[in-house]
Design a protein around this motif. Structure first.
Motif, PDB file in Angstrom:
ATOM      1  N   ARG A  60      43.161   2.307 -46.883  1.00 37.60           N
ATOM      2  CA  ARG A  60      43.207   1.378 -45.752  1.00 37.60           C
ATOM      3  C   ARG A  60      44.021   1.882 -44.570  1.00 37.60           C
ATOM      4  O   ARG A  60      43.817   1.441 -43.453  1.00 37.60           O
ATOM      5  CB  ARG A  60      43.813   0.047 -46.204  1.00 37.60           C
ATOM      6  CG  ARG A  60      43.137  -0.572 -47.392  1.00 37.60           C
ATOM      7  CD  ARG A  60      42.097  -1.590 -46.970  1.00 37.60           C
ATOM      8  NE  ARG A  60      41.584  -2.294 -48.138  1.00 37.60           N
ATOM      9  CZ  ARG A  60      42.117  -3.429 -48.592  1.00 37.60           C
ATOM     10  NH1 ARG A  60      43.146  -3.964 -47.993  1.00 37.60           N
ATOM     11  NH2 ARG A  60      41.609  -4.015 -49.664  1.00 37.60           N
ATOM     12  N   ARG A  61      44.974   2.779 -44.829  1.00 34.22           N
ATOM     13  CA  ARG A  61      45.894   3.201 -43.773  1.00 34.22           C
ATOM     14  C   ARG A  61      45.323   4.386 -43.008  1.00 34.22           C
ATOM     15  O   ARG A  61      44.538   5.164 -43.552  1.00 34.22           O
ATOM     16  CB  ARG A  61      47.256   3.592 -44.376  1.00 34.22           C
ATOM     17  CG  ARG A  61      47.963   2.455 -45.099  1.00 34.22           C
ATOM     18  CD  ARG A  61      48.441   1.403 -44.111  1.00 34.22           C
ATOM     19  NE  ARG A  61      49.191   0.334 -44.779  1.00 34.22           N
ATOM     20  CZ  ARG A  61      50.509   0.353 -44.979  1.00 34.22           C
ATOM     21  NH1 ARG A  61      51.214   1.397 -44.610  1.00 34.22           N
ATOM     22  NH2 ARG A  61      51.101  -0.658 -45.567  1.00 34.22           N
ATOM     23  N   THR A  62      45.731   4.492 -41.723  1.00 36.31           N
ATOM     24  CA  THR A  62      45.272   5.626 -40.920  1.00 36.31           C
ATOM     25  C   THR A  62      46.281   6.771 -40.941  1.00 36.31           C
ATOM     26  O   THR A  62      45.992   7.866 -40.470  1.00 36.31           O
ATOM     27  CB  THR A  62      45.039   5.194 -39.460  1.00 36.31           C
ATOM     28  OG1 THR A  62      46.234   4.582 -38.978  1.00 36.31           O
ATOM     29  CG2 THR A  62      43.891   4.201 -39.370  1.00 36.31           C
ATOM     30  N   GLN A  63      47.499   6.498 -41.443  1.00 36.78           N
ATOM     31  CA  GLN A  63      48.508   7.554 -41.556  1.00 36.78           C
ATOM     32  C   GLN A  63      49.167   7.504 -42.921  1.00 36.78           C
ATOM     33  O   GLN A  63      49.193   6.446 -43.544  1.00 36.78           O
ATOM     34  CB  GLN A  63      49.630   7.331 -40.519  1.00 36.78           C
ATOM     35  CG  GLN A  63      49.374   7.991 -39.195  1.00 36.78           C
ATOM     36  CD  GLN A  63      49.412   6.985 -38.067  1.00 36.78           C
ATOM     37  OE1 GLN A  63      50.016   5.927 -38.182  1.00 36.78           O
ATOM     38  NE2 GLN A  63      48.752   7.313 -36.981  1.00 36.78           N
ATOM     39  N   ASN A  64      49.694   8.632 -43.348  1.00 33.12           N
ATOM     40  CA  ASN A  64      50.495   8.639 -44.568  1.00 33.12           C
ATOM     41  C   ASN A  64      51.972   8.660 -44.199  1.00 33.12           C
ATOM     42  O   ASN A  64      52.486   9.670 -43.728  1.00 33.12           O
ATOM     43  CB  ASN A  64      50.127   9.827 -45.457  1.00 33.12           C
ATOM     44  CG  ASN A  64      50.754   9.691 -46.838  1.00 33.12           C
ATOM     45  OD1 ASN A  64      51.631   8.851 -47.050  1.00 33.12           O
ATOM     46  ND2 ASN A  64      50.300  10.514 -47.772  1.00 33.12           N
ATOM     47  N   GLU A  65      52.628   7.520 -44.405  1.00 30.35           N
ATOM     48  CA  GLU A  65      54.050   7.393 -44.063  1.00 30.35           C
ATOM     49  C   GLU A  65      54.946   7.722 -45.254  1.00 30.35           C
ATOM     50  O   GLU A  65      56.161   7.610 -45.177  1.00 30.35           O
ATOM     51  CB  GLU A  65      54.342   5.962 -43.561  1.00 30.35           C
ATOM     52  CG  GLU A  65      53.542   5.616 -42.318  1.00 30.35           C
ATOM     53  CD  GLU A  65      53.915   4.255 -41.740  1.00 30.35           C
ATOM     54  OE1 GLU A  65      54.220   3.332 -42.514  1.00 30.35           O
ATOM     55  OE2 GLU A  65      53.905   4.132 -40.509  1.00 30.35           O
ATOM     56  N   ILE A  67      46.838   9.228 -48.830  1.00 34.41           N
ATOM     57  CA  ILE A  67      46.872   8.252 -47.734  1.00 34.41           C
ATOM     58  C   ILE A  67      46.376   6.877 -48.179  1.00 34.41           C
ATOM     59  O   ILE A  67      46.710   5.867 -47.565  1.00 34.41           O
ATOM     60  CB  ILE A  67      46.066   8.805 -46.537  1.00 34.41           C
ATOM     61  CG1 ILE A  67      46.351   8.020 -45.253  1.00 34.41           C
ATOM     62  CG2 ILE A  67      44.582   8.859 -46.847  1.00 34.41           C
ATOM     63  CD1 ILE A  67      45.815   8.650 -43.992  1.00 34.41           C
ATOM     64  N   GLU A  71      56.126   7.762 -40.350  1.00 33.54           N
ATOM     65  CA  GLU A  71      55.974   9.152 -40.813  1.00 33.54           C
ATOM     66  C   GLU A  71      57.192   9.984 -40.468  1.00 33.54           C
ATOM     67  O   GLU A  71      57.649  10.813 -41.245  1.00 33.54           O
ATOM     68  CB  GLU A  71      54.774   9.790 -40.118  1.00 33.54           C
ATOM     69  CG  GLU A  71      53.454   9.610 -40.808  1.00 33.54           C
ATOM     70  CD  GLU A  71      52.358  10.335 -40.035  1.00 33.54           C
ATOM     71  OE1 GLU A  71      51.804   9.709 -39.129  1.00 33.54           O
ATOM     72  OE2 GLU A  71      52.099  11.513 -40.332  1.00 33.54           O
ATOM     73  N   ASN A 107      56.064  -6.739 -49.504  1.00 34.31           N
ATOM     74  CA  ASN A 107      56.460  -5.516 -48.799  1.00 34.31           C
ATOM     75  C   ASN A 107      57.791  -5.630 -48.064  1.00 34.31           C
ATOM     76  O   ASN A 107      58.225  -4.675 -47.427  1.00 34.31           O
ATOM     77  CB  ASN A 107      55.382  -5.114 -47.786  1.00 34.31           C
ATOM     78  CG  ASN A 107      54.094  -4.703 -48.476  1.00 34.31           C
ATOM     79  OD1 ASN A 107      54.130  -4.096 -49.546  1.00 34.31           O
ATOM     80  ND2 ASN A 107      52.978  -5.050 -47.891  1.00 34.31           N
ATOM     81  N   TYR A 136      45.526  -0.048 -50.894  1.00 34.77           N
ATOM     82  CA  TYR A 136      45.831  -0.661 -49.591  1.00 34.77           C
ATOM     83  C   TYR A 136      47.023  -0.016 -48.892  1.00 34.77           C
ATOM     84  O   TYR A 136      47.315  -0.315 -47.754  1.00 34.77           O
ATOM     85  CB  TYR A 136      46.046  -2.170 -49.739  1.00 34.77           C
ATOM     86  CG  TYR A 136      47.137  -2.552 -50.712  1.00 34.77           C
ATOM     87  CD1 TYR A 136      48.477  -2.371 -50.391  1.00 34.77           C
ATOM     88  CD2 TYR A 136      46.823  -3.079 -51.967  1.00 34.77           C
ATOM     89  CE1 TYR A 136      49.474  -2.699 -51.277  1.00 34.77           C
ATOM     90  CE2 TYR A 136      47.828  -3.414 -52.866  1.00 34.77           C
ATOM     91  CZ  TYR A 136      49.148  -3.222 -52.517  1.00 34.77           C
ATOM     92  OH  TYR A 136      50.133  -3.545 -53.405  1.00 34.77           O
ATOM     93  N   ASP A 137      47.742   0.853 -49.596  1.00 39.48           N
ATOM     94  CA  ASP A 137      48.939   1.466 -49.024  1.00 39.48           C
ATOM     95  C   ASP A 137      48.892   2.962 -49.348  1.00 39.48           C
ATOM     96  O   ASP A 137      48.059   3.413 -50.127  1.00 39.48           O
ATOM     97  CB  ASP A 137      50.175   0.813 -49.672  1.00 39.48           C
ATOM     98  CG  ASP A 137      51.461   1.056 -48.902  1.00 39.48           C
ATOM     99  OD1 ASP A 137      51.435   1.771 -47.879  1.00 39.48           O
ATOM    100  OD2 ASP A 137      52.501   0.528 -49.350  1.00 39.48           O
ATOM    101  N   ASN A 138      49.792   3.722 -48.749  1.00 42.28           N
ATOM    102  CA  ASN A 138      49.941   5.132 -49.120  1.00 42.28           C
ATOM    103  C   ASN A 138      50.458   5.192 -50.553  1.00 42.28           C
ATOM    104  O   ASN A 138      51.225   4.335 -50.979  1.00 42.28           O
ATOM    105  CB  ASN A 138      50.930   5.842 -48.196  1.00 42.28           C
ATOM    106  CG  ASN A 138      50.615   5.665 -46.715  1.00 42.28           C
ATOM    107  OD1 ASN A 138      51.517   5.463 -45.920  1.00 42.28           O
ATOM    108  ND2 ASN A 138      49.350   5.734 -46.346  1.00 42.28           N
TER     109      ASN A 138
END
Ligand code: CA
Length: 245
Positions: free
Chosen positions: A13-18, A10, A51, A164, A235-237
């Motif tokens: 920094r992110r709250t989800q893993n996309e 994950i 996700e 991005n 900072y990213d997944n």
């Protein structure tokens, strides 16, 4: 015989893993007979939509691959990405909270000593041979386009705030523009195919990926690269999948 290993993380920094990845078949013996498909997707969209997009795309692509019989890999790969596009796009139309969602999708097939790639977005496939790394895919991103047009250096692209922004994605439109290619050279013993999302290759240099691959087994190599991306901010997944002949 192909060995395969993948890790997704994950990040910090992110709250989800996309990000989402899968490979088929899981069993080494079946891989020898049928070849191997790796699918990596990096989803985008509000709430949980990213996700959903990456999972739908990977599942649709694997479904097409598993039900294909005897067609040339390039044709199956193209069909697999089109099916992924349709699955994500239809879901985005059916659910207002998922409107506009999309995903990158990179598919790699290894069969015998040949490899093929289908690709949309800014994830990457690489070939590492004897410690040298070569990117097989072209980034479908704004900064990559500016580098190709010589309006920006690769060093500037790595830190540009628009890094991005993707110029192609799966599921956003009714149709998708797909790169499909056959790796020109036959695979050799020890060759390693590496697929990454930008949370990995945005923070880890190509020669560091080659170095990790050259040092040993796939599991520790994947873990070392994920750790490096986390040390540099995460900072990213972060996703990396490796397959070795
Ligand atoms: Ca990403």
């Amino acid at each position: 015989m192909m060995a395969v290993h993948g890790v997704t993380d994950i990040g910090l920094r992110r709250t989800q893993n996309e990000d989402h990845f899968a490979y088929w078949p899981p069993e080494a013996a079946a891989r020898e007979r049928d070849g191997l498909l790796i699918a990596v997707a990096d989803g985008m969209g509000g709430a949980l939509a990213g996700e959903v997009a990456s999972q739908l795309a990977v599942d649709a692509a694997l479904g097409v691959w598993r039900s294909a019989n005897g067609e040339p890999p390039t044709a199956v790969l193209r069909r697999a990405v089109e099916a992924a596009n349709l699955a994500v796009h239809e879901e985005s139309l059916a659910r207002p909270d998922r409107h506009g969602m999309g995903t990158t999708l990179t598919l790699v097939v290894c069969r015998g000593d040949r490899a093929w790639v289908a690709h949309v977005g800014d994830s990457r496939a690489y070939l590492v041979r004897h410690g040298a790394i070569r990117q097989l895919t072209e980034d479908h991103s704004l900064v990559a386009q500016l580098v190709r047009e010589q309006q920006m250096t690769p060093e500037q692209a790595r830190v540009d705030h628009r890094r991005n922004v993707v110029t192609r994605s799966v599921g956003v439109g009714e149709h998708v523009d797909i790169d499909v290619l056959e790796v020109p050279e036959p695979l050799e013993h020890g060759d390693t195919l590496v697929v990454t999302t930008d949370g990995l290759h945005g923070l880890v240099e190509d020669d560091e990926i080659a170095g990790a691959v050259a040092r040993g087994e796939l599991g520790p190599a994947c873990d070392a690269l994920v750790d490096l991306a986390r040390e540099r901010g995460g900072y990213d997944n972060i996703t990396v999948v490796m397959a070795r002949l």
